[in-house]
Design a protein around this motif. Structure first.
Motif, PDB file in Angstrom:
ATOM      1  N   GLU A  68      59.323   9.542  25.027  1.00 37.13           N
ATOM      2  CA  GLU A  68      58.691   9.885  23.758  1.00 37.13           C
ATOM      3  C   GLU A  68      57.181   9.866  23.944  1.00 37.13           C
ATOM      4  O   GLU A  68      56.530   8.834  23.786  1.00 37.13           O
ATOM      5  N   PRO A  69      56.576  11.000  24.336  1.00 37.01           N
ATOM      6  CA  PRO A  69      55.134  11.043  24.586  1.00 37.01           C
ATOM      7  C   PRO A  69      54.316  11.071  23.301  1.00 37.01           C
ATOM      8  O   PRO A  69      54.718  11.661  22.300  1.00 37.01           O
ATOM      9  N   LYS A  70      53.152  10.417  23.349  1.00 39.98           N
ATOM     10  CA  LYS A  70      52.225  10.382  22.216  1.00 39.98           C
ATOM     11  C   LYS A  70      50.817  10.572  22.762  1.00 39.98           C
ATOM     12  O   LYS A  70      50.493  10.066  23.829  1.00 39.98           O
ATOM     13  N   THR A  71      49.965  11.300  22.042  1.00 39.85           N
ATOM     14  CA  THR A  71      48.611  11.568  22.529  1.00 39.85           C
ATOM     15  C   THR A  71      47.553  10.845  21.694  1.00 39.85           C
ATOM     16  O   THR A  71      47.737  10.605  20.497  1.00 39.85           O
ATOM     17  N   PHE A  72      46.434  10.523  22.365  1.00 44.47           N
ATOM     18  CA  PHE A  72      45.312   9.828  21.742  1.00 44.47           C
ATOM     19  C   PHE A  72      44.004  10.476  22.188  1.00 44.47           C
ATOM     20  O   PHE A  72      43.956  11.149  23.218  1.00 44.47           O
ATOM     21  N   ASN A  73      42.946  10.236  21.426  1.00 42.89           N
ATOM     22  CA  ASN A  73      41.643  10.796  21.763  1.00 42.89           C
ATOM     23  C   ASN A  73      40.865   9.912  22.717  1.00 42.89           C
ATOM     24  O   ASN A  73      40.123  10.402  23.558  1.00 42.89           O
ATOM     25  N   ALA A  74      41.040   8.597  22.607  1.00 35.08           N
ATOM     26  CA  ALA A  74      40.280   7.672  23.447  1.00 35.08           C
ATOM     27  C   ALA A  74      41.022   6.350  23.576  1.00 35.08           C
ATOM     28  O   ALA A  74      41.959   6.059  22.819  1.00 35.08           O
ATOM     29  N   GLY A  75      40.573   5.537  24.550  1.00 38.43           N
ATOM     30  CA  GLY A  75      41.264   4.315  24.906  1.00 38.43           C
ATOM     31  C   GLY A  75      41.483   3.296  23.801  1.00 38.43           C
ATOM     32  O   GLY A  75      42.595   2.761  23.669  1.00 38.43           O
ATOM     33  N   PRO A  76      40.460   2.955  23.013  1.00 39.07           N
ATOM     34  CA  PRO A  76      40.670   1.944  21.968  1.00 39.07           C
ATOM     35  C   PRO A  76      41.817   2.295  21.021  1.00 39.07           C
ATOM     36  O   PRO A  76      42.567   1.419  20.611  1.00 39.07           O
ATOM     37  N   ALA A  77      41.962   3.571  20.680  1.00 36.05           N
ATOM     38  CA  ALA A  77      43.066   3.974  19.800  1.00 36.05           C
ATOM     39  C   ALA A  77      44.412   3.781  20.494  1.00 36.05           C
ATOM     40  O   ALA A  77      45.396   3.366  19.868  1.00 36.05           O
ATOM     41  N   ALA A  78      44.458   4.063  21.796  1.00 34.31           N
ATOM     42  CA  ALA A  78      45.698   3.871  22.556  1.00 34.31           C
ATOM     43  C   ALA A  78      46.058   2.391  22.635  1.00 34.31           C
ATOM     44  O   ALA A  78      47.234   2.018  22.548  1.00 34.31           O
ATOM     45  N   VAL A  79      45.052   1.543  22.797  1.00 32.05           N
ATOM     46  CA  VAL A  79      45.285   0.099  22.844  1.00 32.05           C
ATOM     47  C   VAL A  79      45.819  -0.408  21.508  1.00 32.05           C
ATOM     48  O   VAL A  79      46.742  -1.222  21.462  1.00 32.05           O
ATOM     49  N   GLU A  80      45.248   0.083  20.408  1.00 32.81           N
ATOM     50  CA  GLU A  80      45.743  -0.306  19.091  1.00 32.81           C
ATOM     51  C   GLU A  80      47.216   0.048  18.940  1.00 32.81           C
ATOM     52  O   GLU A  80      48.011  -0.722  18.397  1.00 32.81           O
ATOM     53  N   ALA A  81      47.575   1.237  19.438  1.00 36.48           N
ATOM     54  CA  ALA A  81      48.973   1.670  19.359  1.00 36.48           C
ATOM     55  C   ALA A  81      49.865   0.772  20.204  1.00 36.48           C
ATOM     56  O   ALA A  81      50.984   0.436  19.806  1.00 36.48           O
TER      57      ALA A  81
END
Length: 353
Positions: free
Chosen positions: A73-86
């Motif tokens: 289940e792939p998900k995309t992010f704009n930058a690292g901090p948002a990915a970490v929050e997820a």
């Protein structure tokens, strides 16, 4: 048989079915945990060429092929901090990410949230500016964008400014106004002249140069020994790694297959990455931008650990990270097992090569 009795039997049957279903589900979960296999793997990545292994792995089905019955289940992010929050919230189990957000995740969780399990990308970032800016001193009073406060490029810019005697605070003040904004906004702002430059990853670096007549003031690889520094690596949530080690190993198999595809079929890799970018953004890159971006990058399973430790020092130096012990942030055992089986040399988590 009275209607009351019928209702009672119906309720009893429903309860029994529910209990059976729950028991079966529990057994299924227990079996999955015991075998180290998860039902699904939620994988984060960015629509950037610096995440080409992920773009290609998703597009060509390399992860899913390796994962087998585990659903990707792939998900995309704009930058690292948002990915970490997820990752912290449980929205993703693993993600491709830059070094500084990974360091922040490790520090914030006191070493309990993540492990770095593989390298992915080196290079492919730098400072693009408009004509007339030729030296660090020319940046005084100028507006420079980064993808997000505290992300890898943001830290790189702030450290470089400090090294050159310029200050920039987190509110956009100082000698140079650093303005964190998403990549699409920065591209448009630079084209319109609303900002004077940006420290960005590929393909935005090449786009600013080739589409908006920007010039490369700093190629970040020139600031690192042998031109090697980690731009992107693969991290996993520790809880997921402990519960589903077999699934994580299969993820790594897909990752290795993707990196190998890039190194053995450059044209095919560029095509696959661009098609996936187009699927995500609605518009693939122009051929010249695609070629320029790939030329500025190298793809490697080596996490280039020494550069991570250096990046942590940079983040501390610009006030974006408190001193943190990074020992244990890597778990390269599964990766090295796969590399050995494939006849490749092991990679290291040492602070200095």
């Amino acid at each position: 048989m009275s209607s009351r009795t019928v209702r009672a039997l119906a309720l009893a049957a429903t309860a029994l079915l529910s209990a059976t279903a729950l028991a079966a589900c529990g057994k299924s979960d227990d079996a999955a945990s015991a075998s180290g296999e998860a039902a699904a793997l939620r994988l984060g990545y960015f629509p950037n060429i610096t995440h080409a292994p992920a773009l290609i792995g998703v597009k060509n089905g390399l992860y899913q092929q390796s994962l087998g019955s585990t659903k990707l289940e792939p998900k995309t992010f704009n930058a690292g901090p948002a990915a970490v929050e997820a990752l912290f919230s449980g929205a993703v189990d693993a993600t491709y990410i830059g070094p500084n957000p990974a360091i922040n995740a490790w520090a914030t969780s006191k070493g309990t949230a993540i492990k770095i399990i593989a390298g992915s990308t080196s290079g492919g970032a730098g400072l693009v500016v408009k004509d007339g800016i030729n030296t660090p001193a020319d940046l005084k009073g100028k507006k420079i964008a980064t993808p997000q406060l505290g992300n890898t490029q943001d830290v790189a810019l702030r450290h470089w400014l400090k090294e050159n005697g310029l200050n920039a605070d987190q509110q956009g003040g100082g000698d140079v106004s650093v303005l964190p904004q998403d990549n699409a906004t920065a591209l448009q702002a630079f084209a319109q002249g609303a900002i004077d430059g940006a420290w960005v990853p590929e393909p935005n670096l090449s786009r600013m140069i080739l589409e908006s007549k920007g010039k490369l003031l700093v190629n970040e690889k020139d600031l690192w020994p042998n031109g090697q520094f980690v731009t992107t690596h693969l991290i996993v949530k520790q809880e997921f790694l402990k519960k589903y080690p077999a699934t994580v190993k299969k993820l790594l198999q897909g990752h290795l297959a993707s990196v190998k595809f890039i190194t053995t079929d450059g044209a095919g890799a560029q095509k696959a990455a661009n098609e996936q970018l187009g699927a995500l953004s609605g518009k693939p890159l122009k051929d010249e931008i695609l070629a320029s971006a790939f030329k500025n990058l190298s793809f490697t399973n080596d996490p280039i650990a020494s550069s991570l430790y250096t990046s942590a020092g940079h983040a501390q130096g610009v006030g974006l990270l408190k001193p943190v012990e990074l020992k244990g942030i890597y778990d390269l055992g599964p990766l090295n097992e796969l590399l050995k089986a494939d006849g490749q040399p092991p990679v290291s988590d040492a602070a200095a090569s």
